[in-house]
Design an enzyme around this catalytic site. Structure first.
Site, PDB file in Angstrom:
ATOM      1  N   HIS A  23       0.800  -1.230   0.000  1.00  0.00           N
ATOM      2  CA  HIS A  23       0.000   0.000   0.000  1.00  0.00           C
ATOM      3  C   HIS A  23       0.827   1.272   0.000  1.00  0.00           C
ATOM      4  CE1 HIS A  23       0.921  -0.080   4.316  1.00  0.00           C
ATOM      5  NE2 HIS A  23       0.754   1.222   4.242  1.00  0.00           N
TER       6      HIS A  23
HETATM    7  C1  UD1 Z   1      -1.377   5.593   5.901  1.00  0.00           C
HETATM    8  C2  UD1 Z   1      -0.070   6.039   6.538  1.00  0.00           C
HETATM    9  C3  UD1 Z   1       0.926   4.883   6.584  1.00  0.00           C
HETATM   10  C4  UD1 Z   1       0.295   3.617   7.168  1.00  0.00           C
HETATM   11  C5  UD1 Z   1      -1.003   3.299   6.411  1.00  0.00           C
HETATM   12  C6  UD1 Z   1      -1.697   2.065   6.944  1.00  0.00           C
HETATM   13  C7  UD1 Z   1       0.486   8.425   6.147  1.00  0.00           C
HETATM   14  C8  UD1 Z   1       1.331   9.361   5.411  1.00  0.00           C
HETATM   15  N1  UD1 Z   1       0.551   7.133   5.780  1.00  0.00           N
HETATM   16  O1  UD1 Z   1      -1.135   5.334   4.533  1.00  0.00           O
HETATM   17  O2  UD1 Z   1       2.028   5.258   7.368  1.00  0.00           O
HETATM   18  O3  UD1 Z   1       1.194   2.532   7.035  1.00  0.00           O
HETATM   19  O4  UD1 Z   1      -1.882   4.437   6.538  1.00  0.00           O
HETATM   20  O5  UD1 Z   1      -2.796   1.701   6.151  1.00  0.00           O
HETATM   21  O6  UD1 Z   1      -0.230   8.824   7.051  1.00  0.00           O
HETATM   22  N2  UD1 Z   1      -8.396   5.554   1.590  1.00  0.00           N
HETATM   23  C9  UD1 Z   1      -9.625   4.956   1.489  1.00  0.00           C
HETATM   24  N3  UD1 Z   1     -10.288   4.623   2.629  1.00  0.00           N
HETATM   25  C10 UD1 Z   1      -9.770   4.874   3.863  1.00  0.00           C
HETATM   26  C11 UD1 Z   1      -8.512   5.499   3.945  1.00  0.00           C
HETATM   27  C12 UD1 Z   1      -7.825   5.828   2.804  1.00  0.00           C
HETATM   28  O7  UD1 Z   1     -10.122   4.725   0.396  1.00  0.00           O
HETATM   29  O8  UD1 Z   1     -10.404   4.528   4.851  1.00  0.00           O
HETATM   30  C13 UD1 Z   1      -7.657   5.910   0.373  1.00  0.00           C
HETATM   31  C14 UD1 Z   1      -7.597   7.421   0.216  1.00  0.00           C
HETATM   32  O9  UD1 Z   1      -8.565   7.897  -0.607  1.00  0.00           O
HETATM   33  C15 UD1 Z   1      -6.225   7.644  -0.359  1.00  0.00           C
HETATM   34  C16 UD1 Z   1      -5.432   6.452   0.051  1.00  0.00           C
HETATM   35  O10 UD1 Z   1      -6.325   5.471   0.534  1.00  0.00           O
HETATM   36  O11 UD1 Z   1      -6.239   7.634  -1.751  1.00  0.00           O
HETATM   37  C17 UD1 Z   1      -4.371   6.794   1.037  1.00  0.00           C
HETATM   38  O12 UD1 Z   1      -4.855   7.031   2.339  1.00  0.00           O
HETATM   39  P1  UD1 Z   1      -3.928   7.803   3.395  1.00  0.00           P
HETATM   40  O13 UD1 Z   1      -4.603   7.861   4.686  1.00  0.00           O
HETATM   41  O14 UD1 Z   1      -3.489   9.077   2.811  1.00  0.00           O
HETATM   42  O15 UD1 Z   1      -2.623   6.946   3.501  1.00  0.00           O
HETATM   43  P2  UD1 Z   1      -2.351   5.375   3.507  1.00  0.00           P
HETATM   44  O16 UD1 Z   1      -1.835   4.984   2.192  1.00  0.00           O
HETATM   45  O17 UD1 Z   1      -3.500   4.598   4.062  1.00  0.00           O
END
Ligand code: UD1
Length: 358
Positions: free
Chosen positions: A204
């Site tokens: 991820h």
């Molecule tokens: C985040 C953390 C990472 C951790 C990971 C665990 C940061 C910079 N990164 O990364 O350290 O290892 O979480 O999962 O904080 N999204 C959804 N549904 C959700 C949450 C996110 O669809 O419930 C999608 C968002 O639209 C986005 C992507 O996932 O496109 C990234 O989400 P984000 O919270 O920015 O970071 P992670 O990749 O989850």
């Protein structure tokens, strides 16, 4: 004595569970603030339910966005919460944007901040998590380090005076959940898997999902492993695969939604291997003595590599697919009884340390 925990993303809910338990056992008031960074039920609610975490007292409802927008929205919402609750400690966890927002907000309000999982370093300045770790450690008043290696990093940055070695709270929760696992065989049946004959994969991280060539190489590698691989797909991965028109299923690879924590632990415990770019999963695999292949050029959990249970592969290399398939198909390493992440009592120690310094 009042601790205010700021959490928002999946790995933070796992770390919150033993801290919430320890607060209850030690009679400490505990306020939980959920930033809303992770909002999908499978990345959030299911952890609260399965790990018996009390519902958040405050939900900021931040949601997704670019790093600046997401972090800024949390920061803007935190002032009011901290003003209202006036905790003795603001406790922030790990290395996400929620960690940095919680720390920045508290430092600006002159409230004492403790950072759980302090001192981890990848020394990769391109990772958003590395920015979050370094900035949070330097803002915090108390650095709660999981390992001696983390303590050494903090000392190297002039932060030894503020650092305490407490062990790793993820071991606490893992040991408790493993002891309570009942029917792993039935769960494997449901996934169509046989114990010892499959690998669990998760991918991820932005540096792996956001570059189309890199992502295609990783998927090809997983498809070429010499036994079945089940990829538990994070929403970020699903979104990027759709954008890039890639096909995840094929060869050895099948795709599933993320698992709740107890099911994940059961599936990793019974697996032949793990392939991941997650930090937490590398350690969980080690604790369960399941060989791990990490799809990154470096790791914060160097002990797992030194002890022979984790192998790093370079996702950006021309032969990344071969590296992944070869490493994930390797034999099991020599047994070890080393316990670099503590004995499962870290959360109790954290709450004692916070109480003694309030
Ligand atoms: C985040 C953390 C990472 C951790 C990971 C665990 C940061 C910079 N990164 O990364 O350290 O290892 O979480 O999962 O904080 N999204 C959804 N549904 C959700 C949450 C996110 O669809 O419930 C999608 C968002 O639209 C986005 C992507 O996932 O496109 C990234 O989400 P984000 O919270 O920015 O970071 P992670 O990749 O989850």
């Amino acid at each position: 004595m009042k601790i205010l925990s700021v959490v928002g993303a999946r790995p933070q809910f796992v770390k919150l569970a033993p801290i919430a338990d320890a607060c209850r056992e030690q009679g400490v008031e505990h306020v939980i603030v959920h930033t809303g960074q992770h909002y999908d039920p499978m990345l959030s609610d299911v952890f609260f339910t399965d790990l018996g975490i009390p519902d958040p007292d405050v939900h900021l409802g931040t949601g997704s966005g670019s790093h600046g927008r997401q972090t800024g929205a949390m920061l803007a919402a935190m002032d009011e919460v901290l003003e209202q609750h006036q905790p003795d400690w603001v406790l922030v966890y790990g290395d996400t944007n929620s960690t940095l927002a919680g720390a920045l907000s508290a430092v600006k309000m002159h409230l004492p901040i403790a950072h759980l999982e302090a001192g981890l370093r990848s020394f990769n300045r391109a990772m958003p998590e590395e920015h979050n770790r370094v900035l949070t450690d330097h803002a915090a008043d108390l650095l709660l380090a999981p390992t001696q290696v983390a303590m050494d990093h903090l000392a190297g940055e002039g932060l030894a005076q503020r650092s305490v070695l407490v062990g790793d709270v993820m071991v606490d929760v893992l040991m408790k959940v493993r002891a309570e696992l009942t029917d792993t065989a039935a769960a494997l049946d449901e996934l169509g898997l046989s114990a010892g004959e499959y690998s669990i994969a998760t991918i991820h991280r932005a540096e792996n999902t956001d570059d189309p060539d890199r992502l295609a190489g990783i998927i090809t590698g997983l498809q070429q492993v010499d036994h079945p691989v089940v990829l538990l797909a994070h929403p970020r991965l699903r979104a990027k695969v759709a954008d890039q028109g890639l096909d995840l299923e094929g060869g050895s690879l099948t795709v599933r939604d993320p698992l709740p924590y107890p099911a994940l632990i059961g599936a990793v415990d019974a697996a032949r291997g793990v392939v991941t770019d997650s930090g937490g999963l590398q350690k969980e695999a080690f604790a369960l003595r399941t060989p791990c292949t990490t799809v990154r050029t470096e790791t914060e959990w160097v002990e797992t590599v030194e002890l022979g249970w984790n192998v790093l592969v370079s996702p950006g290399a021309d032969d990344a697919a071969d590296q992944i398939a070869t490493a994930a198909s390797r034999e099991e390493p020599r047994p070890t009884d080393a316990a670099p992440y503590g004995d499962g009592q870290a959360a109790q120690t954290v709450v004692e340390v916070l109480t003694s310094r309030a």
